[in-house]
Design an enzyme around this catalytic site. Sequence first.
Site, short mmCIF file in Angstrom:
data_model
loop_
_atom_site.label_atom_id
_atom_site.label_comp_id
_atom_site.label_asym_id
_atom_site.label_seq_id
_atom_site.Cartn_x
_atom_site.Cartn_y
_atom_site.Cartn_z
N HIS A 126 -5.66 -8.70 -1.65
CA HIS A 126 -4.90 -8.78 -2.90
C HIS A 126 -4.65 -10.26 -3.18
CE1 HIS A 126 -1.30 -8.36 -5.47
NE2 HIS A 126 -1.60 -7.09 -5.61
N ASP A 204 -1.02 -7.92 6.00
CA ASP A 204 -0.45 -7.49 4.72
C ASP A 204 -0.37 -5.96 4.77
OD1 ASP A 204 0.06 -6.62 2.19
OD2 ASP A 204 -1.50 -7.81 1.22
N GLN A 207 0.09 -1.54 1.71
CA GLN A 207 -0.46 -0.20 1.54
C GLN A 207 -0.34 0.62 2.82
OE1 GLN A 207 -1.32 1.01 -1.35
NE2 GLN A 207 -1.23 -0.92 -2.47
N LYS A 230 6.69 0.26 -2.83
CA LYS A 230 5.53 1.13 -2.58
C LYS A 230 5.87 2.20 -1.55
CE LYS A 230 2.39 -2.66 -3.54
NZ LYS A 230 1.53 -2.42 -4.71
N CYS A 368 -5.63 -6.86 -9.07
CA CYS A 368 -5.23 -8.12 -8.41
C CYS A 368 -6.15 -8.44 -7.25
CB CYS A 368 -3.79 -8.07 -7.93
SG CYS A 368 -2.61 -7.83 -9.23
#
Lengths: 410, 140
Positions: A126, A204, A207, A230, A368
């Site tokens: 991202h 990261d 998700q 999220k 993104c």
Amino acid sequence: MSVREFNLDEIRKDFPILAQQVHGRKLVFLDSAASAQKPRAVIDAMVHVMEAQYANVHRGLHWMSERTSDAYEAARDKVAAFLNAQAREEIVFTRNATESINLVAYTHGRTALRPGDAVVVSEMEHHANLVPWQMLRDAHGVELRIAKITDSGEIDWESLEAQFADGKVKLLAITHMSNVLGSYTPAERLVAFAHARGAKVLLDGCQAIVHRAVDVQALDVDFYVFSGHKLYGPTGIGVLYAKRELLDAMPPFMAGGEMIESVSYQRTKWAQPPHRFEAGTPAIVETIGLGAAIDYVQALGFEAIAAHERALTEHGLKVLAGIEDLRVLGAAQDRGGVLSFTMPDAHAHDIATLLDRQGIAVRAGHHCAEPLMGRMGVTATARASFALYTTREEIDALGAGLLRIRQMFK
Amino acid sequence: MMSESQELYQALIMERSKAPHFAGRPEAFDAQGQGENAMCGDRVQVFWQRGGVVRHEAHGCAIMTASADLMAQAVAEKTPSQMTALRGAFEEVVTSGRENPALGDLNALAGVAQYRSRIRCATLPWVALAEALKEGQVHG
Ligand SMILES: Cc1ncc(COP(=O)(O)O)c(C=O)c1O
């Protein structure tokens, strides 16, 4: 450990928005990877703070402030337990994952890394895990290297080896799950690989954290970041996990109140982590909301959530495979419920607009991740993403909608 | 089933996006302009020839491609200042959703007003045309 049975009908009732209609049709929300809907428990927890128990934190000597500080710090304990951090001081609250990554780039990046050192990211990041490193490169003279992915959307280990070959890499900053391809990366193996070559690792987890249990100690990861919104929590609250010794060595990111121990005009002594990194009044209500979101998913348990989502993903892939000429991007072995696809002649925006008229919300665009779009040979995709409240019927509705669109554009 | 969206994706729009009448880079032209939508990667090139001949090369969604084609049709034989006036009238149609009897086929795009995020798609070719006209003035 789940304390509540995974009953989808009951779960859907927890999310008030799922009863909404869009364009006169039942909302089919397949855009949870962008931001997830909120359960009643989160909404109530936030309302409760504002109605019954609100004041600034860590400042007042009065009852309200002390109670609010307790609730705020209790959320830190929840996050620490959720990630299995060794200590609560390893949890820093930020606005979102983007801020968490920037914090690491500005502080760790400018002190622990020296000009000539290298940072490696992958081709499926991202922008939030790419642009901060580009800025560090330009400001601080570190090198930024890009590790390739395979056509199926997995780590290309040969490429990764090559990036690390000269021993200059001091940080691997990489996604734990792609927000475009749905691929999980083998976090444990990546961490071991980087550590063996003298590099730290930032994952990261924006998700991944939504779909599986994450144990930062088992992974031995150095930095882990995610956003509350999220994970069925509110916007405005994000998390940075970092190993204690790394936080200790990092200078503050922003300066002001809360992050200091003592201030005079000559000299200011920084507070210990995590408060050193939480300058100013934090997102009190949102942080407490995040705590409620963590309680919510933990009550269901990731075992049950993952089993449900695995079935959805399999079904989704089958439904999409049944649509003529539709191309699903990526085919990783280990993939979750984030499916990006293209159709010949029908642009991603046309697909999204036409689905929207049927009440189906999907995302369209570059997500993104412009460099990844280039890597996969597309300019934009449509993306359907699944959450714990997604149903098989919703995926069937997506399939029916796409079939009609295919006919229109044929 | 899709009655409302078919208002936007009506026959004329589908037709012109699949088989545009005014597509292709002409061998000779006096000026050209570009339009690009970074959000979705849509790209359009517009070629202008003195006397009011406009052609386009559009790569993107159906709305943008059809809009480029209907624009080329609408501005045929118009002067640059007439084209500029048409752009204003067209933008009014796609933002208000109210058709303008003077605009003919361009009214097919009025439905885009309901989709705020898509108005950009319909107006992108006109941005490219304006750029071409500006270039045409400087060099002409
Ligand atoms: C993989 C990944 N990283 C980072 C981000 C950025 O998250 P936020 O915008 O909440 O900071 C996102 C969200 O879009 C994401 O999916």
